[in-house]
Scaffold this active site. Structure first.
Site, short mmCIF file in Angstrom:
data_model
loop_
_atom_site.label_atom_id
_atom_site.label_comp_id
_atom_site.label_asym_id
_atom_site.label_seq_id
_atom_site.Cartn_x
_atom_site.Cartn_y
_atom_site.Cartn_z
N ASP A 1 101.29 51.27 14.60
CA ASP A 1 101.13 49.89 14.16
C ASP A 1 99.92 49.73 13.23
O ASP A 1 100.02 49.15 12.14
CB ASP A 1 100.97 48.99 15.40
N GLU B 1 100.46 48.90 9.15
CA GLU B 1 100.03 47.66 8.48
C GLU B 1 98.98 47.92 7.40
O GLU B 1 98.93 47.22 6.40
CB GLU B 1 99.56 46.62 9.51
N ARG C 1 91.46 28.55 25.88
CA ARG C 1 90.21 27.82 26.09
C ARG C 1 90.42 26.34 25.74
O ARG C 1 91.14 26.02 24.77
CB ARG C 1 89.03 28.42 25.33
N ALA D 1 91.87 25.34 19.09
CA ALA D 1 93.07 25.12 18.26
C ALA D 1 94.34 25.41 19.07
O ALA D 1 95.34 24.71 18.96
CB ALA D 1 93.01 26.02 17.04
N HIS E 1 100.25 44.93 22.38
CA HIS E 1 99.67 45.92 21.48
C HIS E 1 98.90 46.90 22.36
O HIS E 1 98.24 46.46 23.32
CB HIS E 1 98.72 45.20 20.52
N1 LIG Z 1 100.87 38.40 15.15
C1 LIG Z 1 101.70 39.42 15.11
O1 LIG Z 1 102.48 39.58 14.15
C2 LIG Z 1 101.77 40.40 16.26
C3 LIG Z 1 102.89 41.22 16.36
C4 LIG Z 1 102.99 42.09 17.45
C5 LIG Z 1 101.96 42.14 18.37
N2 LIG Z 1 100.85 41.35 18.24
C6 LIG Z 1 99.79 41.41 19.25
O2 LIG Z 1 99.89 40.26 20.07
C7 LIG Z 1 98.59 39.88 20.54
C8 LIG Z 1 98.31 38.44 20.15
O3 LIG Z 1 98.31 38.36 18.73
P1 LIG Z 1 98.49 36.95 17.96
O4 LIG Z 1 98.60 37.29 16.50
O5 LIG Z 1 99.52 36.14 18.61
O6 LIG Z 1 97.14 36.22 18.31
P2 LIG Z 1 95.82 36.00 17.49
O7 LIG Z 1 96.08 35.00 16.44
O8 LIG Z 1 95.23 37.31 17.09
O9 LIG Z 1 94.95 35.40 18.71
C9 LIG Z 1 94.96 34.07 18.97
C10 LIG Z 1 94.53 33.68 20.37
O10 LIG Z 1 93.31 34.28 20.77
C11 LIG Z 1 92.45 33.20 21.23
N3 LIG Z 1 91.05 33.56 21.12
C12 LIG Z 1 90.41 34.08 20.03
N4 LIG Z 1 89.11 34.31 20.35
C13 LIG Z 1 88.95 33.92 21.64
C14 LIG Z 1 87.85 33.94 22.55
N5 LIG Z 1 86.67 34.42 22.20
N6 LIG Z 1 88.05 33.48 23.81
C15 LIG Z 1 89.27 33.00 24.20
N7 LIG Z 1 90.34 32.97 23.38
C16 LIG Z 1 90.19 33.44 22.13
C17 LIG Z 1 92.83 32.02 20.34
O11 LIG Z 1 92.42 30.83 20.96
P3 LIG Z 1 91.73 29.63 20.10
O12 LIG Z 1 92.83 28.93 19.35
O13 LIG Z 1 91.12 28.80 21.16
O14 LIG Z 1 90.76 30.27 19.15
C18 LIG Z 1 94.35 32.19 20.32
O15 LIG Z 1 94.95 31.63 21.45
C19 LIG Z 1 97.62 40.88 19.92
O16 LIG Z 1 97.42 41.94 20.83
C20 LIG Z 1 98.37 41.39 18.69
O17 LIG Z 1 97.96 42.66 18.26
C21 LIG Z 1 100.75 40.47 17.21
#
Ligand SMILES: NC(=O)c1ccc[n+]([C@@H]2O[C@H](COP(=O)([O-])OP(=O)(O)OC[C@H]3O[C@@H](n4cnc5c(N)ncnc54)[C@H](OP(=O)(O)O)[C@@H]3O)[C@@H](O)[C@H]2O)c1
Length: 406
Positions: A266, A270, A119, A123, A182
């Site tokens: 998962d 966690e 968006r 951030a 995920h």
């Molecule tokens: N983090 C990990 O360690 C990890 C590991 C394996 C798999 N995963 C999976 O990977 C996927 C992404 O996880 P992540 O940790 O990278 O991301 P995250 O921090 O959970 O999500 C961040 C993203 O979502 C966007 N977002 C949040 N609310 C929104 C909304 N209402 N409309 C549009 N955008 C929105 C944020 O944009 P803004 O900045 O604009 O808010 C940001 O780009 C998930 O399915 C997670 O389960 C994560």
């Protein structure tokens, strides 16, 4: 004395792996034999589509404690082959959090055609610009990127995937591929309302670590381990595509799973040993030491510092038996007597946790909590509570006194 660097450990792991007797079979060869043996039309069609890669594919069968499992590896997908495989694709990475950052930069460095969708002015938009993504060129708003992408990689937060689905779904037209990291959204579709179309490939690659690690290991020339799964195989090529994408985002070894198994393990892990249970265990031990008159530093050193700095790395590098063997006979005797007592006390809690994960309660709670407009502030306030617990304030001081900080 027992610490082994990550790089050294990787070298040891590689050499152990190479000494193992690995029943390596060419997947294409297996497909070909199946097609010829059965005369199956779909197998023959797959053979025709995938024929050019016959001589290069490999699949390892590894015995994990007596259970043989297949594992794919990045050696199967050299960079030229990846570029050839995805030459007609636009990889639209939706979301630029931890995974978006790691996977996106790795895909870009691998020379694939990747764009980012987030968006505007959030951030993530700002972070993407800092990482060199250019608005209008390879940085777009979510829907615009999804329209342009042939492979739509949904890396929004799990709660946001549910929220944005009504806008994203109509853009997932025939011929496209939907990718997740995920299994959360499709597996719990009754709660998330994310029901992927049945006429497109729907795949998953879940790195076993944070997006920051996905990136740092890639930059070191190593790869994170990931699992992959297929929800819909509309083209007959979904498995191969998922394996290729796993390597393209920076994976080293890739373990097959299902969406259901990935999300259950998962969410369970966690909440358990990875984060929730370990924190609970540290707190319980620390509190009992403090209640019995031990000083904060003594309670912390005996609970967290020695664990994380000396003993847990040994478990990671060489296993539990090695760690036991590295400790005194007195310590060993006590641990051997007490671990079954802890296991028996904790197992019912883990059983409750698995049930709560499987019946959707954990998903429901995550969706409800993380969809609130002020969820970031609420999270920060809970993290602040942790930060201000005596044990973690003590940790801050103890870390300053570590040998490497002197
Ligand atoms: N983090 C990990 O360690 C990890 C590991 C394996 C798999 N995963 C999976 O990977 C996927 C992404 O996880 P992540 O940790 O990278 O991301 P995250 O921090 O959970 O999500 C961040 C993203 O979502 C966007 N977002 C949040 N609310 C929104 C909304 N209402 N409309 C549009 N955008 C929105 C944020 O944009 P803004 O900045 O604009 O808010 C940001 O780009 C998930 O399915 C997670 O389960 C994560």
């Amino acid at each position: 004395m027992f610490r082994v660097s990550g790089r050294r450990l990787a070298a040891v792991t590689r050499s152990v792996a190479s000494r193992r007797t690995l029943a390596s079979s060419a997947t294409r060869g297996v497909v070909g034999m199946e097609a010829l043996a059965t005369g199956s039309t779909s197998a023959l069609r797959n053979l025709a589509v995938r024929a050019p890669l016959v001589s290069k594919r490999g699949l390892k069968q590894i015995s994990f404690g007596g259970t043989t499992e297949p594992v794919y590896e990045r050696a199967d997908w050299p960079i030229e082959k990846l570029r050839e495989y995805f030459k007609n694709d636009t990889l639209a990475l939706i979301g630029y959090g931890s995974q978006g950052h790691g996977q996106g930069l790795n895909l870009r460095d691998n020379g694939l055609n990747v764009i980012v969708g987030v968006r505007k002015d959030g951030a993530s938009w700002k972070a993407a610009i800092e990482d060199g993504w250019v608005p209008g060129k390879n940085l777009f708003e979510v829907e615009d990127a999804a329209k342009r992408g042939t492979i739509v990689m949904n890396l929004l937060s799990d709660a946001a995937q549910s929220e944005t689905w009504p806008k994203l779904q109509p853009l997932l037209t025939e011929g496209k591929t939907l990718y997740f990291s995920h299994g959360f959204s499709p597996v719990f579709k009754d709660l998330t309302h994310v029901a992927p179309p049945t006429n497109i490939d729907v795949i998953l690659v879940a790195p076993k670590g944070s997006g920051r690690t996905v990136r740092s290991l890639f930059k070191e020339g190593r790869g994170i381990n990931s699992s992959y799964a297929v929800w819909n195989d509309a083209t007959g090529n979904a498995h191969e595509k998922a394996q290729a994408l796993a390597v393209a985002i920076g994976s080293g070894y890739v373990y097959p799973t299902t969406f259901e198994k990935e999300v259950l393990s998962d969410l369970y892990g966690e909440r358990g040993c990875l984060m929730g249970a370990i924190h609970g265990m540290f707190l319980a031990q620390y509190e009992v030491l403090r209640e019995n008159g031990h000083s904060p530093s003594e309670a912390f050193n005996e609970t967290v510092e020695e664990a994380t700095q000396s003993l847990y790395p040994l478990i990671g590098q060489r296993g539990m038996d090695y760690m036991y063997d590295a400790c005194s006979t007195t310590a060993r005797r006590g641990a051997l007597d007490w671990y079954p007592i802890f296991k028996d006390a904790l197992k019912p809690v883990f059983q409750d946790l698995y049930a709560s994960t499987k019946n959707g309660s954990e998903t429901k709670r995550a969706l409800e909590y993380n969809s609130q407009p002020d969820y970031r502030q609420k999270l920060e306030s809970e993290l602040d509570t942790i930060r201000n617990l005596e044990i973690w304030k003590v940790g801050k001081e103890v870390r300053k006194l570590r040998p490497e900080n002197n």
